[in-house]
Design an enzyme around this catalytic site. Structure first.
Site, PDB file in Angstrom:
ATOM      1  N   GLY A  20     -20.953 -14.519  22.623  1.00 21.34           N
ATOM      2  CA  GLY A  20     -21.717 -15.030  21.490  1.00 21.34           C
ATOM      3  C   GLY A  20     -20.993 -14.932  20.157  1.00 21.34           C
ATOM      4  N   ILE A  21     -21.759 -14.534  19.140  1.00 21.43           N
ATOM      5  CA  ILE A  21     -21.235 -14.512  17.774  1.00 21.43           C
ATOM      6  C   ILE A  21     -20.094 -13.498  17.648  1.00 21.43           C
ATOM      7  CG2 ILE A  21     -21.854 -13.900  15.400  1.00 21.43           C
ATOM      8  CD1 ILE A  21     -24.669 -15.089  15.976  1.00 21.43           C
ATOM      9  N   ASP A  66     -22.159   2.022  24.210  1.00 17.85           N
ATOM     10  CA  ASP A  66     -23.511   1.623  23.812  1.00 17.85           C
ATOM     11  C   ASP A  66     -23.675   2.056  22.354  1.00 17.85           C
ATOM     12  OD1 ASP A  66     -26.216   1.545  23.217  1.00 17.85           O
ATOM     13  OD2 ASP A  66     -26.855   2.371  25.147  1.00 17.85           O
ATOM     14  N   VAL A  67     -23.820   1.092  21.442  1.00 17.71           N
ATOM     15  CA  VAL A  67     -23.831   1.455  20.020  1.00 17.71           C
ATOM     16  C   VAL A  67     -25.063   2.270  19.622  1.00 17.71           C
ATOM     17  CG1 VAL A  67     -22.386  -0.505  19.299  1.00 17.71           C
ATOM     18  CG2 VAL A  67     -24.900  -0.727  19.261  1.00 17.71           C
ATOM     19  N   TYR A 160     -37.792  -6.841  15.633  1.00 19.73           N
ATOM     20  CA  TYR A 160     -36.491  -7.446  15.305  1.00 19.73           C
ATOM     21  C   TYR A 160     -36.417  -7.723  13.801  1.00 19.73           C
ATOM     22  CZ  TYR A 160     -32.544 -10.736  15.440  1.00 19.73           C
ATOM     23  OH  TYR A 160     -31.334 -11.366  15.223  1.00 19.73           O
ATOM     24  N   LYS A 164     -33.746  -6.029  11.091  1.00 21.84           N
ATOM     25  CA  LYS A 164     -32.755  -6.795  10.329  1.00 21.84           C
ATOM     26  C   LYS A 164     -32.952  -6.628   8.823  1.00 21.84           C
ATOM     27  CE  LYS A 164     -30.327  -8.386  13.761  1.00 21.84           C
ATOM     28  NZ  LYS A 164     -28.902  -8.065  13.919  1.00 21.84           N
ATOM     29  N   ALA A 194     -26.553 -21.171  18.326  1.00 23.21           N
ATOM     30  CA  ALA A 194     -26.561 -21.474  19.769  1.00 23.21           C
ATOM     31  C   ALA A 194     -25.789 -20.411  20.543  1.00 23.21           C
ATOM     32  CB  ALA A 194     -25.934 -22.852  19.999  1.00 23.21           C
TER      33      ALA A 194
END
Ligand code: NAP
Length: 256
Positions: A20-21, A66-67, A160, A164, A194
């Protein structure tokens, strides 16, 4: 001629770099000259990301962590510094999204979202920030979201959104504390991009897509590279006087 966007020989640690990103950010920073430490949970994607970096002539290292676990984060940062000598750039792209009505959200879902998105970002900023402060230089870019400043519809995702919003305010707080000691901290807030995260949401609810596109003035989803270029700017000397800012990359969603 070198430009302020040149990252030759800088070392960047990118979380969520397996897909992804985050994966696109790893490619983009490597194209700009950086060596990359790719951090995430799934070894396969990280190894692919590190291989793509090496194909670009830069050093690439995959580190599984695992952060949400500060001990694993500290160990990953120690390993990165042990292998590459230093970290100049930290990009926190690891994140998860889950949708549930607030009155039905379980303790586990709430805790997991906050643990990965907020705690994870903080653990990484703290571990790498200590090292950057010692050296008197560094650039941190946290991937927040437009969900930190607007409430998405139709999907319910309060945990979520809250995580954020907290990442944006954490970014501003760290920027204030560390500005005079050479460490800049900024965030990028994407709109709908996307990736697998978006596809996961759309799979059981394909009708959401029409709402999302109608509410995005550009009428399309963004691509990971749209976010990666914004990160590149904030990670580079081109943004030398920017700290504590949140760069929104959302196809215009938040202007309406
Ligand atoms: P994605 O495709 O689901 O990728 C998420 C990445 O985070 C994966 O590489 C995943 O690796 C990693 N990750 C998740 N939990 C982790 C953990 N506990 N420890 C380490 N790594 C972990 O999502 P994306 O769309 O690229 O999202 C990247 C970031 O952008 C996230 O912070 C997301 O909130 C933010 N964002 C996305 C959008 C969007 O529309 N896509 C919009 C705004 C903001 P593993 O699979 O190995 O765990």
């Amino acid at each position: 001629m070198p430009t302020p966007f040149d990252l030759t020989d800088r070392v960047a640690l990118v979380t969520g770099a397996g897909r992804g990103i985050g994966r696109e950010i790893a490619r983009t920073l490597a194209d700009a000259g950086a060596d990359i430490v790719a951090v995430g949970q799934t070894a396969e994607g990280l190894e692919e990301a590190a291989a793509e970096v090496r194909q670009r002539g830069r050093r690439g290292l995959a580190v599984v962590a695992d952060v949400s676990d500060s001990l694993q984060v500290d160990a990953a940062v120690e390993r990165a510094i042990g292998e590459f000598g230093r970290i100049d750039i930290l990009v926190n792209a690891a994140g998860i999204a889950r949708h549930s009505a607030s009155e039905e959200t379980s303790d586990d879902d709430w805790r997991r979202i906050i643990a990965v998105n907020l705690d994870g970002t903080y653990w990484c900023c703290r571990a790498v920030g200590r090292h950057m402060l010692e050296r008197g230089s560094g650039a941190i870019v946290n991937i927040a979201s437009m969900s930190g400043s607007i409430v998405n519809v139709p999907q319910p995702q309060a945990a979520y959104n809250a995580s954020k919003a907290a990442v944006i305010q954490l970014t501003r707080s760290l920027a204030s504390e560390w500005a005079s000691r050479g460490v800049r901290v900024n965030s990028v807030s994407p709109g709908y991009i996307a990736t697998a995260m978006t596809e996961l949401g759309l799979k059981p609810h394909p009708d959401w897509r029409a709402t999302w596109l109608a509410m995005t003035p550009m009428g399309r989803l963004g691509n990971p590279v749209d976010v990666a270029y914004a990160v590149w700017y904030l990670a580079s000397d081109a943004s030398a006087f920017a700290t504590g800012t949140d760069l929104i990359v959302d196809g215009g969603y938040t202007v309406r």
